[in-house]
Design a protein around this motif. Structure first.
Motif, PDB file in Angstrom:
ATOM      1  N   SER A   1       0.839  -1.199   0.000  1.00  0.00           N
ATOM      2  CA  SER A   1       0.000   0.000   0.000  1.00  0.00           C
ATOM      3  C   SER A   1       0.871   1.245   0.000  1.00  0.00           C
ATOM      4  CB  SER A   1      -0.911   0.024   1.232  1.00  0.00           C
ATOM      5  OG  SER A   1      -0.143   0.227   2.413  1.00  0.00           O
ATOM      6  N   ILE A   2       0.272   2.368  -0.373  1.00  0.00           N
ATOM      7  CA  ILE A   2       1.010   3.626  -0.342  1.00  0.00           C
ATOM      8  C   ILE A   2       1.340   4.020   1.092  1.00  0.00           C
ATOM      9  CG2 ILE A   2       0.798   6.104  -0.818  1.00  0.00           C
ATOM     10  CD1 ILE A   2      -0.640   5.344  -3.397  1.00  0.00           C
ATOM     11  N   ALA A   3       0.466   3.690   2.029  1.00  0.00           N
ATOM     12  CA  ALA A   3       0.744   3.982   3.446  1.00  0.00           C
ATOM     13  C   ALA A   3       2.018   3.265   3.896  1.00  0.00           C
ATOM     14  CB  ALA A   3      -0.441   3.568   4.309  1.00  0.00           C
TER      15      ALA A   3
ATOM     16  N   THR B   1      -0.354  -1.974  -8.365  1.00  0.00           N
ATOM     17  CA  THR B   1      -1.572  -1.207  -8.624  1.00  0.00           C
ATOM     18  C   THR B   1      -1.133   0.064  -9.332  1.00  0.00           C
ATOM     19  OG1 THR B   1      -1.474   0.068  -6.565  1.00  0.00           O
ATOM     20  CG2 THR B   1      -2.647  -2.048  -6.490  1.00  0.00           C
ATOM     21  N   GLU B   2      -2.038   0.662 -10.042  1.00  0.00           N
ATOM     22  CA  GLU B   2      -1.680   1.901 -10.739  1.00  0.00           C
ATOM     23  C   GLU B   2      -1.237   2.971  -9.758  1.00  0.00           C
ATOM     24  OE1 GLU B   2      -3.608   4.973 -14.014  1.00  0.00           O
ATOM     25  OE2 GLU B   2      -4.411   2.952 -13.811  1.00  0.00           O
ATOM     26  N   ALA B   3      -1.890   2.999  -8.571  1.00  0.00           N
ATOM     27  CA  ALA B   3      -1.546   4.008  -7.568  1.00  0.00           C
ATOM     28  C   ALA B   3      -0.124   3.822  -7.055  1.00  0.00           C
ATOM     29  CB  ALA B   3      -2.538   3.935  -6.404  1.00  0.00           C
TER      30      ALA B   3
ATOM     31  N   LEU C   1       2.371   2.268  -8.632  1.00  0.00           N
ATOM     32  CA  LEU C   1       3.292   2.576  -9.733  1.00  0.00           C
ATOM     33  C   LEU C   1       3.487   4.086  -9.873  1.00  0.00           C
ATOM     34  CD1 LEU C   1       1.995   0.021 -12.378  1.00  0.00           C
ATOM     35  CD2 LEU C   1       4.254  -0.005 -11.311  1.00  0.00           C
ATOM     36  N   GLU C   2       2.404   4.826  -9.763  1.00  0.00           N
ATOM     37  CA  GLU C   2       2.480   6.278  -9.884  1.00  0.00           C
ATOM     38  C   GLU C   2       3.230   6.884  -8.709  1.00  0.00           C
ATOM     39  OE1 GLU C   2      -0.301   9.923 -11.417  1.00  0.00           O
ATOM     40  OE2 GLU C   2      -1.275   8.104 -10.663  1.00  0.00           O
ATOM     41  N   PHE C   3       2.991   6.378  -7.507  1.00  0.00           N
ATOM     42  CA  PHE C   3       3.695   6.882  -6.323  1.00  0.00           C
ATOM     43  C   PHE C   3       5.196   6.629  -6.440  1.00  0.00           C
ATOM     44  CE2 PHE C   3       5.231   6.754  -1.948  1.00  0.00           C
ATOM     45  CZ  PHE C   3       4.653   7.887  -1.403  1.00  0.00           C
ATOM     46  N   GLY C   4       5.553   5.452  -6.960  1.00  0.00           N
ATOM     47  CA  GLY C   4       6.965   5.102  -7.086  1.00  0.00           C
ATOM     48  C   GLY C   4       7.732   5.995  -8.041  1.00  0.00           C
ATOM     49  N   VAL C   5       7.045   6.603  -8.991  1.00  0.00           N
ATOM     50  CA  VAL C   5       7.695   7.482  -9.967  1.00  0.00           C
ATOM     51  C   VAL C   5       8.379   8.662  -9.293  1.00  0.00           C
ATOM     52  CG1 VAL C   5       7.219   9.113 -11.836  1.00  0.00           C
ATOM     53  CG2 VAL C   5       6.267   6.817 -11.932  1.00  0.00           C
ATOM     54  N   THR C   6       7.771   9.183  -8.225  1.00  0.00           N
ATOM     55  CA  THR C   6       8.320  10.372  -7.572  1.00  0.00           C
ATOM     56  C   THR C   6       8.860  10.092  -6.166  1.00  0.00           C
ATOM     57  OG1 THR C   6       6.102  10.924  -6.772  1.00  0.00           O
ATOM     58  CG2 THR C   6       6.810  11.938  -8.836  1.00  0.00           C
ATOM     59  N   SER C   7       8.798   8.847  -5.732  1.00  0.00           N
ATOM     60  CA  SER C   7       9.252   8.513  -4.383  1.00  0.00           C
ATOM     61  C   SER C   7      10.761   8.664  -4.240  1.00  0.00           C
ATOM     62  CB  SER C   7       8.850   7.069  -4.055  1.00  0.00           C
ATOM     63  OG  SER C   7       9.473   6.655  -2.861  1.00  0.00           O
TER      64      SER C   7
ATOM     65  N   MET D   1       1.536  -2.457 -17.697  1.00  0.00           N
ATOM     66  CA  MET D   1       1.103  -1.354 -16.847  1.00  0.00           C
ATOM     67  C   MET D   1       2.311  -0.575 -16.324  1.00  0.00           C
ATOM     68  SD  MET D   1      -2.014  -2.271 -14.297  1.00  0.00           S
ATOM     69  CE  MET D   1      -1.432  -1.619 -12.767  1.00  0.00           C
ATOM     70  N   GLY D   2       3.294  -1.319 -15.798  1.00  0.00           N
ATOM     71  CA  GLY D   2       4.507  -0.679 -15.303  1.00  0.00           C
ATOM     72  C   GLY D   2       5.319  -0.049 -16.414  1.00  0.00           C
ATOM     73  N   TYR D   3       5.360  -0.708 -17.555  1.00  0.00           N
ATOM     74  CA  TYR D   3       6.119  -0.224 -18.707  1.00  0.00           C
ATOM     75  C   TYR D   3       5.627   1.151 -19.141  1.00  0.00           C
ATOM     76  CZ  TYR D   3       8.958  -0.960 -22.941  1.00  0.00           C
ATOM     77  OH  TYR D   3       9.913  -0.876 -23.929  1.00  0.00           O
ATOM     78  N   ALA D   4       4.319   1.345 -19.061  1.00  0.00           N
ATOM     79  CA  ALA D   4       3.731   2.630 -19.474  1.00  0.00           C
ATOM     80  C   ALA D   4       4.216   3.786 -18.606  1.00  0.00           C
ATOM     81  CB  ALA D   4       2.206   2.547 -19.430  1.00  0.00           C
TER      82      ALA D   4
END
Length: 215
Positions: free
Chosen positions: A80-82, A101-103, A105-111, A127-130
Motif C-alpha cells: 500500500s502507499i501507506a 496497482t496503478e496508484a 506505480l504512480e507513487f513510485g515514480v516520484t518517491s 502497466m509498469g512499462y507505461a
C-alpha cells in the motif's frame, strides 16, 4: 501520466548490480535483525530486502540502515502507499512490491525510495512499462512459469530485466541468473528459520558465501 526518471532507474539498476542474490528477510524477533543482516553481509550479500511480513520490518530497516551502511537496505512486501510512506521515512533505499496497482506505480515514480514492482503477467508488466519501469520483480516465479516464462517475456520486451523470487532455491538460482534478462534472484533459502531461531549466525554466513560461490 508521470514518467520514471533516469535517477530512479539508475538506483534500481545499482541495487540489482550490487548482489546477484537478494535474501527475502522476515524478522520474527526484533533482536534478530542486526545479527542476521550482519551474518548475510559477512557472507558477501550486499542487498537486504527486509519484508513487511512481520510487525518488526519498519524498525529493522531503520536499525540496519544505521548499523550496516555498506549494504543496500530496502523494504519488501510493500502492498500500500501507506506502507510505502512508512518505509521511505524509515530510510529504505528501495521498495519491492509483490504485485502492482496503478496508484503504487504512480507513487513510485516520484518517491525518494525507487520501486521494483512485482509482476507475474504480461498485462501487469505493460502497466509498469507505461510509467517507464523497465526493471521488475517476477513473483511468484516458479508457479508463474519460471524460466520459460521469463524467456518468453524477452521477445516483446527485450529492454526489460527481472529479479525473480518465489520458489527459487540454491540449486536453481544459477539457472535463472544464466538468462540475459535476469539481473538478480531473490530467495528465502538464505535465511533458514531454524538457524535464525537458534542464533546460528555463522551457519547463515556460510550459506550466503556458498550460495554465491555456486553461481
Amino acid at each position: 501520466m508521470n514518467q520514471l526518471s533516469d535517477y530512479h532507474r539508475d538506483r534500481v539498476q545499482a541495487v540489482l548490480a550490487a548482489s546477484p542474490l537478494v535474501p527475502v528477510i522476515a524478522i520474527q524477533n526484533a533482536e534478530d535483525a542486526l545479527p542476521l543482516c550482519r551474518a548475510l553481509v559477512d557472507g558477501g550479500i550486499r542487498v537486504l530486502e527486509i519484508t513487511l511480513r512481520t510487525e518488526h520490518g519498519v524498525r529493522a530497516i531503520e536499525q540496519i540502515r544505521k548499523a550496516i551502511p555498506e549494504a543496500w537496505v530496502g523494504a519488501g512486501t510493500v502492498t500500500s502507499i501507506a506502507q510505502y510512506r512508512q518505509v521511505e521515512s524509515a530510510g529504505a533505499q528501495f521498495v519491492i512490491t509483490p504485485g502492482v496497482t496503478e496508484a503504487i506505480l504512480e507513487f513510485g515514480v516520484t518517491s525518494e525510495a525507487p520501486l521494483l514492482p512485482g509482476i507475474s503477467t504480461v498485462s501487469e508488466l505493460m502497466m509498469g512499462y507505461a510509467f517507464g519501469y523497465r526493471e521488475f520483480k517476477f513473483f511468484p516465479a516458479e508457479v508463474s512459469g519460471g524460466i520459460p516464462a521469463i524467456k518468453a517475456f524477452s521477445g516483446p520486451f527485450p529492454d526489460v530485466t527481472f529479479c525473480p523470487t518465489g520458489g527459487i532455491n540454491r540449486k536453481t538460482a544459477a539457472d535463472y541468473l544464466a538468462l540475459k534478462n535476469v539481473k538478480a534472484v531473490g530467495g528465502s533459502w538464505l535465511t533458514p528459520a531454524d538457524a535464525i531461531a537458534a542464533g546460528r549466525w555463522g551457519e547463515i554466513t556460510d550459506i550466503a558465501r556458498a550460495s554465491l560461490a555456486d553461481l
